[in-house]
Structure formats: structure tokens, C-alpha cells
Design a protein around this motif. Sequence first.
Motif, mmCIF file in Angstrom:
data_model
loop_
_atom_site.group_PDB
_atom_site.id
_atom_site.type_symbol
_atom_site.label_atom_id
_atom_site.label_comp_id
_atom_site.label_asym_id
_atom_site.label_seq_id
_atom_site.Cartn_x
_atom_site.Cartn_y
_atom_site.Cartn_z
ATOM 1 N N PRO A 20 42.423 31.983 50.001
ATOM 2 C CA PRO A 20 43.493 33.003 49.731
ATOM 3 C C PRO A 20 43.311 34.295 48.600
ATOM 4 C CG PRO A 20 44.178 30.700 48.955
ATOM 5 C CD PRO A 20 42.950 30.829 49.535
ATOM 6 N N GLU A 21 42.676 33.655 47.495
ATOM 7 C CA GLU A 21 42.100 34.518 46.587
ATOM 8 C C GLU A 21 40.767 34.696 46.472
ATOM 9 O OE1 GLU A 21 44.046 36.489 44.475
ATOM 10 O OE2 GLU A 21 45.729 35.483 45.696
ATOM 11 N N PRO A 22 40.101 35.729 46.268
ATOM 12 C CA PRO A 22 38.712 36.045 46.242
ATOM 13 C C PRO A 22 38.114 35.053 45.447
ATOM 14 C CG PRO A 22 39.809 38.318 46.092
ATOM 15 C CD PRO A 22 40.851 37.233 46.022
ATOM 16 N N VAL A 23 36.918 34.451 45.644
ATOM 17 C CA VAL A 23 36.188 33.378 45.116
ATOM 18 C C VAL A 23 35.068 34.547 43.976
ATOM 19 C CG1 VAL A 23 36.264 31.433 46.377
ATOM 20 C CG2 VAL A 23 34.248 33.156 46.876
ATOM 21 N N THR A 24 34.897 34.108 43.081
ATOM 22 C CA THR A 24 34.045 34.850 41.983
ATOM 23 C C THR A 24 32.805 34.716 42.086
ATOM 24 O OG1 THR A 24 34.623 33.608 40.143
ATOM 25 C CG2 THR A 24 36.135 35.305 40.435
ATOM 26 N N TYR A 25 32.280 33.486 42.608
ATOM 27 C CA TYR A 25 30.867 33.184 42.703
ATOM 28 C C TYR A 25 30.280 33.463 44.167
ATOM 29 C CZ TYR A 25 31.405 31.927 37.772
ATOM 30 O OH TYR A 25 31.570 32.083 36.586
ATOM 31 N N PRO A 26 29.082 33.526 44.522
ATOM 32 C CA PRO A 26 28.850 33.590 45.848
ATOM 33 C C PRO A 26 28.238 32.177 46.685
ATOM 34 C CG PRO A 26 27.029 34.255 44.366
ATOM 35 C CD PRO A 26 28.012 33.868 43.574
ATOM 36 N N THR A 27 29.226 31.380 46.179
ATOM 37 C CA THR A 27 29.262 30.058 46.732
ATOM 38 C C THR A 27 30.708 29.546 47.240
ATOM 39 O OG1 THR A 27 29.635 28.887 44.782
ATOM 40 C CG2 THR A 27 27.222 29.279 45.306
ATOM 41 N N TYR A 28 30.677 28.498 48.372
ATOM 42 C CA TYR A 28 31.914 28.131 48.580
ATOM 43 C C TYR A 28 31.767 26.617 49.364
ATOM 44 C CZ TYR A 28 36.707 27.381 50.384
ATOM 45 O OH TYR A 28 38.012 26.979 50.819
ATOM 46 N N GLN A 29 32.492 25.675 49.019
ATOM 47 C CA GLN A 29 32.397 24.489 49.811
ATOM 48 C C GLN A 29 33.642 24.297 50.507
ATOM 49 O OE1 GLN A 29 32.097 20.844 47.375
ATOM 50 N NE2 GLN A 29 30.885 19.753 48.932
ATOM 51 N N ASP A 30 33.489 24.179 51.798
ATOM 52 C CA ASP A 30 34.559 24.028 52.846
ATOM 53 C C ASP A 30 34.652 22.495 53.095
ATOM 54 O OD1 ASP A 30 36.353 24.131 54.896
ATOM 55 O OD2 ASP A 30 35.162 24.990 56.297
ATOM 56 N N THR A 31 35.771 22.084 52.712
ATOM 57 C CA THR A 31 35.801 20.378 52.699
ATOM 58 C C THR A 31 37.047 19.985 53.994
ATOM 59 O OG1 THR A 31 37.511 20.664 50.779
ATOM 60 C CG2 THR A 31 35.068 19.846 50.289
ATOM 61 N N ASP A 32 37.434 21.005 54.277
ATOM 62 C CA ASP A 32 38.537 20.675 55.355
ATOM 63 C C ASP A 32 37.798 21.112 56.862
ATOM 64 O OD1 ASP A 32 40.796 20.505 56.732
ATOM 65 O OD2 ASP A 32 41.468 22.621 56.666
ATOM 66 N N VAL A 33 36.882 20.142 56.841
ATOM 67 C CA VAL A 33 36.297 20.069 58.409
ATOM 68 C C VAL A 33 36.267 19.008 59.098
ATOM 69 C CG1 VAL A 33 34.528 21.852 57.447
ATOM 70 C CG2 VAL A 33 34.028 19.470 57.012
ATOM 71 N N VAL A 34 35.857 18.868 60.356
ATOM 72 C CA VAL A 34 36.389 17.556 60.947
ATOM 73 C C VAL A 34 34.567 17.562 61.713
ATOM 74 C CG1 VAL A 34 37.048 16.954 63.060
ATOM 75 C CG2 VAL A 34 38.543 18.107 61.791
#
Length: 96
Positions: free
Chosen positions: A50-64
Motif C-alpha cells: 500500500p505504501e512504497p517500500v524503501t529497500y529493493p527487497t520484499y517478502q510476499d508471505t500471502d502465498v498458496v
Amino acid sequence: DAPAAPTGLIAVSDTGSISLVWNDNSESDIAGYVVLRGSASDATLQPLTPEPVTYPTYQDTDVVAGEQYIYQVIAVDNAVPPNVSQPSGQITEFAR
């Protein structure tokens, strides 16, 4: 001016999550990055952050497990309203 499109996006699937990493943009006025996600059956990618992330990484934990996900990243700067980059290349990953 709009930021450059993020580059080097990769995804690594782990149990219960997919981790994304991409190259940091070089512009000095980058406010952050918005991660977009879709599924293989629905090509419309929606913002995950919803808001930009400031670092060039992201962990998507809402996966099936067993589902395939498509990701892209866009960069936004700190102008008002923000300038938005073209999206990065798409990558596809299966959740575990």
C-alpha cells in the motif's frame, strides 16, 4: 521526470513465502518501490504494498503452495504527486 524502471528483479521461493530482490535505482529522489502481483490466470497485476517500500527487497508471505504468481516492481519518486516509472520486467514464481 519519472524514475527509470527497476531492473534485475528475481524471485526466490521458500516454504510459505516468495522473496523478491531487485537493483536499487540510482536516482537521488527515489521515494521507494511498489511491488505488483498477479496470478497466472489473471494478468492484471495489483499493488501488494500500500505504501512504497524503501529497500529493493520484499517478502510476499500471502502465498498458496503450488500457485503461480507474477511480479513486477515500479519505482516512485518524492515529487507531489509522485512520478511513477515504467514497470520492471515480469517474473513468475511458484509458491512452495
